[in-house]
Design a protein around this motif. Structure first.
Motif, PDB file in Angstrom:
ATOM      1  N   VAL A   1       0.729  -1.202   0.027  1.00 21.58           N
ATOM      2  CA  VAL A   1       0.115  -0.099   0.066  1.00 21.58           C
ATOM      3  C   VAL A   1       0.807   1.113  -0.171  1.00 21.58           C
ATOM      4  O   VAL A   1       0.727   2.140  -1.000  1.00 21.58           O
ATOM      5  N   LYS A   2       1.804   1.267   0.753  1.00 19.81           N
ATOM      6  CA  LYS A   2       2.841   2.530   1.095  1.00 19.81           C
ATOM      7  C   LYS A   2       3.598   2.834  -0.187  1.00 19.81           C
ATOM      8  O   LYS A   2       3.693   3.999  -0.597  1.00 19.81           O
ATOM      9  N   LYS A   3       4.085   1.691  -0.705  1.00 20.95           N
ATOM     10  CA  LYS A   3       4.708   1.699  -2.014  1.00 20.95           C
ATOM     11  C   LYS A   3       3.929   2.271  -3.283  1.00 20.95           C
ATOM     12  O   LYS A   3       4.400   2.762  -4.022  1.00 20.95           O
ATOM     13  N   ASN A   4       2.638   2.036  -3.043  1.00 23.12           N
ATOM     14  CA  ASN A   4       1.894   2.625  -4.204  1.00 23.12           C
ATOM     15  C   ASN A   4       1.193   3.889  -4.051  1.00 23.12           C
ATOM     16  O   ASN A   4       0.384   4.349  -5.043  1.00 23.12           O
ATOM     17  N   ILE A   5       1.460   4.403  -2.918  1.00 24.43           N
ATOM     18  CA  ILE A   5       0.878   5.754  -2.776  1.00 24.43           C
ATOM     19  C   ILE A   5       1.550   6.828  -3.745  1.00 24.43           C
ATOM     20  O   ILE A   5       2.835   6.871  -4.066  1.00 24.43           O
ATOM     21  N   GLN A   6       0.900   7.810  -4.513  1.00 26.46           N
ATOM     22  CA  GLN A   6       1.390   8.598  -5.042  1.00 26.46           C
ATOM     23  C   GLN A   6       1.006  10.096  -4.637  1.00 26.46           C
ATOM     24  O   GLN A   6       0.059  10.189  -3.823  1.00 26.46           O
ATOM     25  N   ARG A   7       1.833  10.881  -5.189  1.00 21.99           N
ATOM     26  CA  ARG A   7       1.556  12.485  -4.280  1.00 21.99           C
ATOM     27  C   ARG A   7       0.042  12.923  -4.703  1.00 21.99           C
ATOM     28  O   ARG A   7      -0.311  13.580  -3.979  1.00 21.99           O
ATOM     29  N   ASN A   8      -0.524  12.291  -5.819  1.00 19.46           N
ATOM     30  CA  ASN A   8      -1.863  12.722  -6.071  1.00 19.46           C
ATOM     31  C   ASN A   8      -2.905  11.793  -5.645  1.00 19.46           C
ATOM     32  O   ASN A   8      -4.086  11.783  -6.137  1.00 19.46           O
ATOM     33  N   THR A   9      -2.443  10.635  -4.719  1.00 17.21           N
ATOM     34  CA  THR A   9      -3.355   9.748  -4.388  1.00 17.21           C
ATOM     35  C   THR A   9      -4.700  10.636  -3.349  1.00 17.21           C
ATOM     36  O   THR A   9      -4.382  11.277  -2.367  1.00 17.21           O
ATOM     37  N   ARG A  10      -5.970  10.363  -3.865  1.00 15.92           N
ATOM     38  CA  ARG A  10      -6.890  11.164  -3.238  1.00 15.92           C
ATOM     39  C   ARG A  10      -7.862  10.295  -2.824  1.00 15.92           C
ATOM     40  O   ARG A  10      -8.461  10.898  -1.514  1.00 15.92           O
ATOM     41  N   ILE A  11      -8.086   8.956  -3.021  1.00 19.16           N
ATOM     42  CA  ILE A  11      -8.945   7.909  -2.242  1.00 19.16           C
ATOM     43  C   ILE A  11      -8.202   6.714  -2.072  1.00 19.16           C
ATOM     44  O   ILE A  11      -7.468   6.303  -3.157  1.00 19.16           O
ATOM     45  N   ILE A  12      -8.225   6.104  -0.884  1.00 20.66           N
ATOM     46  CA  ILE A  12      -7.838   4.663  -0.934  1.00 20.66           C
ATOM     47  C   ILE A  12      -9.318   4.018  -0.673  1.00 20.66           C
ATOM     48  O   ILE A  12      -9.998   4.464   0.117  1.00 20.66           O
ATOM     49  N   PHE A  13      -9.533   2.915  -1.515  1.00 23.99           N
ATOM     50  CA  PHE A  13     -10.486   2.182  -1.479  1.00 23.99           C
ATOM     51  C   PHE A  13     -10.501   0.862  -1.016  1.00 23.99           C
ATOM     52  O   PHE A  13      -9.689   0.233  -1.868  1.00 23.99           O
ATOM     53  N   LEU A  14     -11.178   0.450  -0.408  1.00 27.35           N
ATOM     54  CA  LEU A  14     -10.935  -0.970   0.306  1.00 27.35           C
ATOM     55  C   LEU A  14     -12.072  -1.907   0.455  1.00 27.35           C
ATOM     56  O   LEU A  14     -13.334  -1.368   0.586  1.00 27.35           O
ATOM     57  N   GLU A  15     -11.959  -3.143  -0.207  1.00 31.64           N
ATOM     58  CA  GLU A  15     -13.013  -4.011   0.053  1.00 31.64           C
ATOM     59  C   GLU A  15     -12.607  -4.966   0.879  1.00 31.64           C
ATOM     60  O   GLU A  15     -11.646  -5.580   0.603  1.00 31.64           O
ATOM     61  N   THR A  16     -13.241  -4.957   2.133  1.00 34.76           N
ATOM     62  CA  THR A  16     -12.849  -6.184   3.237  1.00 34.76           C
ATOM     63  C   THR A  16     -13.979  -6.782   3.776  1.00 34.76           C
ATOM     64  O   THR A  16     -14.536  -5.905   4.422  1.00 34.76           O
ATOM     65  N   PRO A  17     -14.057  -8.100   3.966  1.00 35.82           N
ATOM     66  CA  PRO A  17     -13.382  -9.054   3.164  1.00 35.82           C
ATOM     67  C   PRO A  17     -13.878  -8.585   1.675  1.00 35.82           C
ATOM     68  O   PRO A  17     -14.822  -8.309   1.205  1.00 35.82           O
ATOM     69  N   ALA A  18     -12.933  -9.306   0.855  1.00 37.66           N
ATOM     70  CA  ALA A  18     -13.016  -9.108  -0.457  1.00 37.66           C
ATOM     71  C   ALA A  18     -13.534 -10.083  -1.306  1.00 37.66           C
ATOM     72  O   ALA A  18     -13.774 -11.135  -1.051  1.00 37.66           O
ATOM     73  N   ASN A  19     -14.524  -9.422  -2.302  1.00 37.14           N
ATOM     74  CA  ASN A  19     -15.254 -10.392  -3.262  1.00 37.14           C
ATOM     75  C   ASN A  19     -14.319 -10.685  -4.305  1.00 37.14           C
ATOM     76  O   ASN A  19     -13.912  -9.820  -5.227  1.00 37.14           O
ATOM     77  N   PRO A  20     -14.083 -11.987  -4.698  1.00 40.49           N
ATOM     78  CA  PRO A  20     -14.580 -13.127  -4.057  1.00 40.49           C
ATOM     79  C   PRO A  20     -13.569 -13.987  -3.283  1.00 40.49           C
ATOM     80  O   PRO A  20     -13.860 -14.982  -2.729  1.00 40.49           O
ATOM     81  N   THR A  21     -12.493 -13.489  -2.994  1.00 42.88           N
ATOM     82  CA  THR A  21     -11.291 -14.226  -2.540  1.00 42.88           C
ATOM     83  C   THR A  21     -11.280 -14.404  -0.886  1.00 42.88           C
ATOM     84  O   THR A  21     -10.500 -15.139  -0.228  1.00 42.88           O
ATOM     85  N   MET A  22     -12.146 -13.389  -0.390  1.00 44.92           N
ATOM     86  CA  MET A  22     -12.280 -13.272   0.982  1.00 44.92           C
ATOM     87  C   MET A  22     -10.848 -12.568   1.679  1.00 44.92           C
ATOM     88  O   MET A  22     -10.844 -12.787   3.066  1.00 44.92           O
ATOM     89  N   MET A  23     -10.000 -12.057   0.715  1.00 46.00           N
ATOM     90  CA  MET A  23      -8.975 -11.324   1.369  1.00 46.00           C
ATOM     91  C   MET A  23      -9.286 -10.131   2.281  1.00 46.00           C
ATOM     92  O   MET A  23     -10.276  -9.627   2.063  1.00 46.00           O
ATOM     93  N   VAL A  24      -8.592  -9.976   3.380  1.00 48.87           N
ATOM     94  CA  VAL A  24      -8.923  -9.166   4.314  1.00 48.87           C
ATOM     95  C   VAL A  24      -7.815  -8.227   4.690  1.00 48.87           C
ATOM     96  O   VAL A  24      -6.624  -8.428   4.634  1.00 48.87           O
ATOM     97  N   CYS A  25      -8.122  -6.860   4.694  1.00 51.43           N
ATOM     98  CA  CYS A  25      -7.041  -5.787   4.997  1.00 51.43           C
ATOM     99  C   CYS A  25      -7.292  -5.125   5.968  1.00 51.43           C
ATOM    100  O   CYS A  25      -8.571  -4.839   6.474  1.00 51.43           O
ATOM    101  N   ASP A  26      -6.156  -4.494   6.814  1.00 52.30           N
ATOM    102  CA  ASP A  26      -6.496  -3.760   8.066  1.00 52.30           C
ATOM    103  C   ASP A  26      -6.809  -2.394   7.804  1.00 52.30           C
ATOM    104  O   ASP A  26      -5.915  -1.396   7.550  1.00 52.30           O
ATOM    105  N   ILE A  27      -8.027  -2.133   8.225  1.00 57.50           N
ATOM    106  CA  ILE A  27      -8.632  -0.748   8.188  1.00 57.50           C
ATOM    107  C   ILE A  27      -7.858   0.140   8.909  1.00 57.50           C
ATOM    108  O   ILE A  27      -7.702   1.244   8.425  1.00 57.50           O
ATOM    109  N   ASP A  28      -7.556  -0.025  10.191  1.00 59.59           N
ATOM    110  CA  ASP A  28      -6.952   0.838  11.161  1.00 59.59           C
ATOM    111  C   ASP A  28      -5.746   1.314  10.648  1.00 59.59           C
ATOM    112  O   ASP A  28      -5.354   2.846  10.549  1.00 59.59           O
TER     113      ASP A  28
END
Ligand code: LCS
Length: 394
Positions: free
Chosen positions: A142-169
């Motif tokens: 996530v940190k590596k892919n931040i750009q200077r113009n990143t305006r929104i980070i959009f998370l789907e967690t658990p994700a459809n359909p792999t059920m991958m989970v990411c740390d919202i906090d």
């Protein structure tokens, strides 16, 4: 709504008061397209936003039925207010159009519902918005892919359909650091099990079509958050017109009254089904956030109070075996969508995620053998018996 009331009590009561005109116990369906003003001055004040009240059903705040539903979900999610939409996709679109402009960058979970992938990858990019799909379960990525113009980070967690989970906090902290907005699609977990606004998200989106409605009989969406965030969408909401209908708003209110009961049953059933599948000799792998074998089980335990009703799995024999299973179930319905009282089974690679390019799908773990099951609230013994008889046919 009284402060301190428990979640289930809020599901039943939040946002609702007896109808002030006649005392109707349940919230009436204001099946109207327009509202009569007492005089021209009042109409002018309402349009100028100087007097609270309703004007026209496409325009915020729509109708009293919508308001009751919005207040209910806002209370459950820990938000201040919200806005309803004709679908989950309309909700996500309104957030994107309201908060992104040409030259901005959107960083999204790489595993998202196929419609969300299409919106982000094919539609927003037409308007000069840059989009990256990244593995948001990995904070370094996530940190590596931040750009200077990143305006929104959009998370789907658990994700459809792999059920991958990411740390919202943790991702909330990254978003705050760079002054970006964190938007979380909470469709799978619902506020019953996960409350992203309390973990640092700026807004939560739902496809109400799923657990919020709960009965597979409506299409709808909602966004909840701070008043400032929701009011910031007014121009897009009012001028693009993807408003929820009054009847759907009422169905959603009715659905949410049993959300806590349904979610507990979905979740305990899913745990039983996931354990059954994991122990079955014909099953290759199972992903359910409640299983210790889930790669982000620890994060799920930290941020979720239950693991929901969605499971993905692969069968030995791959795609062909999966197809045979889906063609052999009797109690489970072979259908897309999810979050219904009845159990639904589908094949993402050829159905819900067909529009995600195959190399993107494979990289994100949406493999051809992946079968997705939305475990309903039937008795779990019957769901397992159905899956067992279908697996026997493979
Ligand atoms: N977000 C998630 C996580 C979803 O699963 C869906 C739809 C949407 C947003 C969009 O909501 P809608 O516009 O349909 O109300 N997911 C679907 C699925 O997995 N099968 O059919 C629809």
């Amino acid at each position: 709504m009284k402060k301190g009331q428990k979640f289930g009590t809020q599901c039943v009561h939040a946002g609702e008061v007896p109808d002030p005109s006649h005392g109707a116990h349940t919230t009436p369906i204001y099946q109207t397209s327009t509202f009569v003003f007492e005089n021209a001055e009042q109409g002018a004040l309402r349009f100028a936003g100087k007097e609270k009240g309703y004007t026209y059903t496409r325009l915020m705040p729509n109708t009293p039925t919508h308001t009751a539903f919005v207040e209910k979900i806002a209370a459950l999610e820990g938000g201040e207010t919200g806005q309803t939409f004709s679908s989950g996709m309309a909700a996500i679109t309104a957030v994107a159009l309201s908060y992104l402009q040409q030259g901005d960058h959107l960083l999204s979970t790489d595993v998202v519902y196929g419609g969300t992938y299409e919106l982000f990858s094919s539609i927003l990019t037409k308007f000069g918005i840059h989009v990256s799909f990244v593995d948001t379960s990995n904070l370094e990525t996530v940190k590596k892919n931040i750009q200077r113009n990143t305006r929104i980070i959009f998370l789907e967690t658990p994700a459809n359909p792999t059920m991958m989970v990411c740390d919202i906090d943790e991702i909330g902290a990254i978003a705050r650091d760079i002054g970006a907005l964190l938007v979380v699609d909470n469709t799978f977990a619902t506020p019953c099990f996960q409350r992203p606004l309390t973990l640092g998200a700026d807004a939560v989106v739902h496809s109400c079509t799923k657990y919020i409605g709960g009965h597979a009989d409506l299409i709808g969406g909602i966004v909840v958050g701070k008043k400032e965030f929701i009011n910031g969408m007014a121009s897009v909401v009012n001028s693009t017109g993807g408003t929820m209908g009054p009847h759907e708003a009422w169905l959603c209110i009715r659905g949410v009254k049993t959300l806590h009961i349904r979610m507990e049953k979905h979740s305990s059933n899913a745990m039983n089904v996931a354990e059954f599948l994991e122990a079955h000799p014909k099953i290759e792998w199972v992903r359910y956030p409640g299983l210790p074998s889930h790669p982000q089980h620890e994060i799920a335990k930290k941020q979720m109070s239950g693991f929901g009703g969605m499971i993905s799995f692969g069968i030995k024999g791959g795609t062909e075996a999966g197809r045979k299973l889906m063609n052999s179930v009797e109690l489970c319905s072979l259908a897309v969508s999810l979050g219904a009282v009845d159990t639904l089974i589908e094949h993402p690679a050829s159905m819900t995620h067909l529009n995600v390019p195959v190399e993107v799908r494979r990289k994100a773990g949406i493999t051809d053998d992946l079968v997705r099951i939305s475990v309903g609230i039937e008795e779990f013994e019957d769901i397992i018996a159905d899956l067992d008889q279908a697996l026997m046919k493979i």
